[in-house]
Design a protein around this motif. Structure first.
Motif, PDB file in Angstrom:
ATOM      1  N   TRP A  94      -2.320   1.610  18.293  1.00 19.38           N
ATOM      2  CA  TRP A  94      -1.112   1.030  17.739  1.00 19.38           C
ATOM      3  C   TRP A  94      -0.503   2.024  16.773  1.00 19.38           C
ATOM      4  O   TRP A  94      -1.192   2.559  15.901  1.00 19.38           O
ATOM      5  CB  TRP A  94      -1.414  -0.289  17.028  1.00 19.38           C
ATOM      6  CG  TRP A  94      -1.933  -1.338  17.964  1.00 19.38           C
ATOM      7  CD1 TRP A  94      -3.229  -1.687  18.162  1.00 19.38           C
ATOM      8  CD2 TRP A  94      -1.163  -2.155  18.848  1.00 19.38           C
ATOM      9  NE1 TRP A  94      -3.328  -2.676  19.118  1.00 19.38           N
ATOM     10  CE2 TRP A  94      -2.065  -2.975  19.553  1.00 19.38           C
ATOM     11  CE3 TRP A  94       0.201  -2.265  19.116  1.00 19.38           C
ATOM     12  CZ2 TRP A  94      -1.645  -3.908  20.500  1.00 19.38           C
ATOM     13  CZ3 TRP A  94       0.619  -3.199  20.062  1.00 19.38           C
ATOM     14  CH2 TRP A  94      -0.295  -4.000  20.736  1.00 19.38           C
ATOM     15  N   VAL A  95       0.782   2.272  16.938  1.00 16.36           N
ATOM     16  CA  VAL A  95       1.470   3.286  16.130  1.00 16.36           C
ATOM     17  C   VAL A  95       2.079   2.636  14.900  1.00 16.36           C
ATOM     18  O   VAL A  95       2.773   1.622  14.993  1.00 16.36           O
ATOM     19  CB  VAL A  95       2.555   4.001  16.961  1.00 16.36           C
ATOM     20  CG1 VAL A  95       3.199   5.112  16.127  1.00 16.36           C
ATOM     21  CG2 VAL A  95       1.953   4.586  18.231  1.00 16.36           C
ATOM     22  N   VAL A  96       1.819   3.247  13.736  1.00 17.15           N
ATOM     23  CA  VAL A  96       2.219   2.686  12.451  1.00 17.15           C
ATOM     24  C   VAL A  96       3.122   3.672  11.714  1.00 17.15           C
ATOM     25  O   VAL A  96       2.901   4.882  11.761  1.00 17.15           O
ATOM     26  CB  VAL A  96       0.966   2.403  11.588  1.00 17.15           C
ATOM     27  CG1 VAL A  96       1.359   1.896  10.204  1.00 17.15           C
ATOM     28  CG2 VAL A  96       0.046   1.416  12.291  1.00 17.15           C
ATOM     29  N   ALA A  97       4.131   3.141  11.031  1.00 19.96           N
ATOM     30  CA  ALA A  97       4.950   3.944  10.124  1.00 19.96           C
ATOM     31  C   ALA A  97       4.797   3.364   8.727  1.00 19.96           C
ATOM     32  O   ALA A  97       4.845   2.141   8.544  1.00 19.96           O
ATOM     33  CB  ALA A  97       6.415   3.927  10.534  1.00 19.96           C
ATOM     34  N   ILE A  98       4.574   4.230   7.739  1.00 26.91           N
ATOM     35  CA  ILE A  98       4.454   3.800   6.352  1.00 26.91           C
ATOM     36  C   ILE A  98       5.752   4.134   5.622  1.00 26.91           C
ATOM     37  O   ILE A  98       6.163   5.301   5.570  1.00 26.91           O
ATOM     38  CB  ILE A  98       3.263   4.480   5.661  1.00 26.91           C
ATOM     39  CG1 ILE A  98       1.947   4.073   6.350  1.00 26.91           C
ATOM     40  CG2 ILE A  98       3.216   4.113   4.170  1.00 26.91           C
ATOM     41  CD1 ILE A  98       0.720   4.782   5.819  1.00 26.91           C
ATOM     42  N   ILE A  99       6.376   3.112   5.076  1.00 28.63           N
ATOM     43  CA  ILE A  99       7.676   3.283   4.413  1.00 28.63           C
ATOM     44  C   ILE A  99       7.501   3.017   2.925  1.00 28.63           C
ATOM     45  O   ILE A  99       7.162   1.902   2.514  1.00 28.63           O
ATOM     46  CB  ILE A  99       8.718   2.328   5.017  1.00 28.63           C
ATOM     47  CG1 ILE A  99       8.764   2.502   6.545  1.00 28.63           C
ATOM     48  CG2 ILE A  99      10.084   2.574   4.408  1.00 28.63           C
ATOM     49  CD1 ILE A  99       9.173   1.261   7.282  1.00 28.63           C
ATOM     50  N   GLY A 100       7.731   4.047   2.139  1.00 21.42           N
ATOM     51  CA  GLY A 100       7.482   3.971   0.704  1.00 21.42           C
ATOM     52  C   GLY A 100       6.240   4.782   0.381  1.00 21.42           C
ATOM     53  O   GLY A 100       5.129   4.400   0.734  1.00 21.42           O
ATOM     54  N   VAL A 101       6.438   5.947  -0.253  1.00 19.58           N
ATOM     55  CA  VAL A 101       5.317   6.871  -0.454  1.00 19.58           C
ATOM     56  C   VAL A 101       5.072   7.064  -1.956  1.00 19.58           C
ATOM     57  O   VAL A 101       5.012   8.188  -2.451  1.00 19.58           O
ATOM     58  CB  VAL A 101       5.567   8.216   0.259  1.00 19.58           C
ATOM     59  CG1 VAL A 101       4.275   9.019   0.347  1.00 19.58           C
ATOM     60  CG2 VAL A 101       6.116   7.987   1.669  1.00 19.58           C
ATOM     61  N   GLY A 102       4.965   5.938  -2.657  1.00 18.90           N
ATOM     62  CA  GLY A 102       4.521   5.987  -4.043  1.00 18.90           C
ATOM     63  C   GLY A 102       3.007   6.070  -4.071  1.00 18.90           C
ATOM     64  O   GLY A 102       2.380   6.504  -3.100  1.00 18.90           O
ATOM     65  N   ASN A 103       2.396   5.629  -5.156  1.00 20.62           N
ATOM     66  CA  ASN A 103       0.939   5.708  -5.264  1.00 20.62           C
ATOM     67  C   ASN A 103       0.235   4.939  -4.155  1.00 20.62           C
ATOM     68  O   ASN A 103      -0.725   5.415  -3.549  1.00 20.62           O
ATOM     69  CB  ASN A 103       0.482   5.187  -6.633  1.00 20.62           C
ATOM     70  CG  ASN A 103       0.896   6.099  -7.768  1.00 20.62           C
ATOM     71  OD1 ASN A 103       1.085   7.296  -7.569  1.00 20.62           O
ATOM     72  ND2 ASN A 103       1.049   5.538  -8.955  1.00 20.62           N
ATOM     73  N   LEU A 104       0.728   3.722  -3.868  1.00 23.65           N
ATOM     74  CA  LEU A 104       0.104   2.907  -2.831  1.00 23.65           C
ATOM     75  C   LEU A 104       0.318   3.518  -1.454  1.00 23.65           C
ATOM     76  O   LEU A 104      -0.610   3.593  -0.642  1.00 23.65           O
ATOM     77  CB  LEU A 104       0.662   1.483  -2.876  1.00 23.65           C
ATOM     78  CG  LEU A 104       0.112   0.523  -1.812  1.00 23.65           C
ATOM     79  CD1 LEU A 104      -1.399   0.427  -1.893  1.00 23.65           C
ATOM     80  CD2 LEU A 104       0.741  -0.860  -1.979  1.00 23.65           C
ATOM     81  N   GLY A 105       1.543   3.952  -1.171  1.00 25.30           N
ATOM     82  CA  GLY A 105       1.829   4.568   0.120  1.00 25.30           C
ATOM     83  C   GLY A 105       0.970   5.796   0.365  1.00 25.30           C
ATOM     84  O   GLY A 105       0.495   6.036   1.481  1.00 25.30           O
TER      85      GLY A 105
END
Length: 247
Positions: A94-105
């Protein structure tokens, strides 16, 4: 109809409750640990203890998969891992995109457990120009303007939203319009989505508040809440599958 939608339809037709579906990853985690330790078979009592549920509930959950075990022997660990993995759709990537690259991202991007569980992070996106172009866990952060292109180019199935609360709904609307129907939301806000879109919300502050509730009761705080009468969960608490994020 997509393969995920087919599985959802099949589960509904077979009458698998959502609460059971939510516990399957917990069973899978316990079984994987047993498998890594060389355990070939496990009793329902042993597996229930490892998963933190009672054995009657576990047997009922697994019976929905057509897995009843063998009297006097228990469940074959390897086969049950396969059964649950197949039911959860983990026998394919399953292909995932992470949106928001702060500390949690960033922590999510560096989490090594995704690949071993059938999830491939296609990319990272952020609106902050100072972050765009940065290399994180072998991936280059792209600008949020590339969101729709990334979804189309990589066939993204799941969007992970780790943005500030104020941006989350706009991002969610964009990923849904681009064809994504599964969203994992870490933003501290309730997202509005159309029918057919699944949203799982993970709010760490809520979980801490629930723990604070229990701590207060242990210390003899106000109220007469009886955890035994309510299966150990305070009013309004949501049961969900824990995601351990390693920075």
């Amino acid at each position: 109809m997509t393969s995920r939608q087919n599985r959802q339809r099949d589960r509904a037709e077979r009458g698998i409750p959502e609460a059971t579906v939510a516990r399957l990853p917990v069973y899978l985690r316990a079984l994987t640990t047993l498998q890594d330790g060389g355990v070939a078979t496990v009793s329902s009592e042993e597996l229930a203890t490892a998963a933190g549920v009672n054995s009657a509930k576990l047997r009922k959950d697994l019976s929905h998969l057509g897995s009843y075990g063998t009297r006097g022997v228990g469940y074959e660990v390897e086969y049950l891992v396969y059964q649950i993995s197949r039911e959860l759709g983990l026998t394919q990537d399953w292909v995932v995109a992470i949106i928001g690259v702060g500390n949690l991202g960033r922590a999510l991007a560096g989490y090594g457990g995704f690949a071993s569980r059938g999830f491939r992070v296609a990319g990272l996106l952020d609106a902050d120009e100072s972050i765009v172009g940065e290399e994180i866990s072998g991936m280059t952060v792209e600008h949020i303007d590339r969101l729709e292109d990334m979804i189309a180019d990589h066939g993204v199935s799941i969007a992970v939203i780790a943005t500030p609360a104020g941006a989350a709904q706009v991002v969610c609307d964009r990923v849904v319009a681009a064809g994504v129907t599964s969203v994992l939301n870490f933003a501290p806000v309730v997202l509005s989505v159309p029918e057919g879109v699944d949203v799982r919300k993970v709010d760490l502050s809520i979980e801490l508040q629930i723990l604070a509730f229990h701590e207060q009761r242990k210390a003899g705080g106000p109220g007469d809440y009886d955890p035994v009468a309510d299966d150990g969960a305070p009013p309004g608490a949501t049961q969900y599958v824990e995601a351990v994020v390693e920075a």
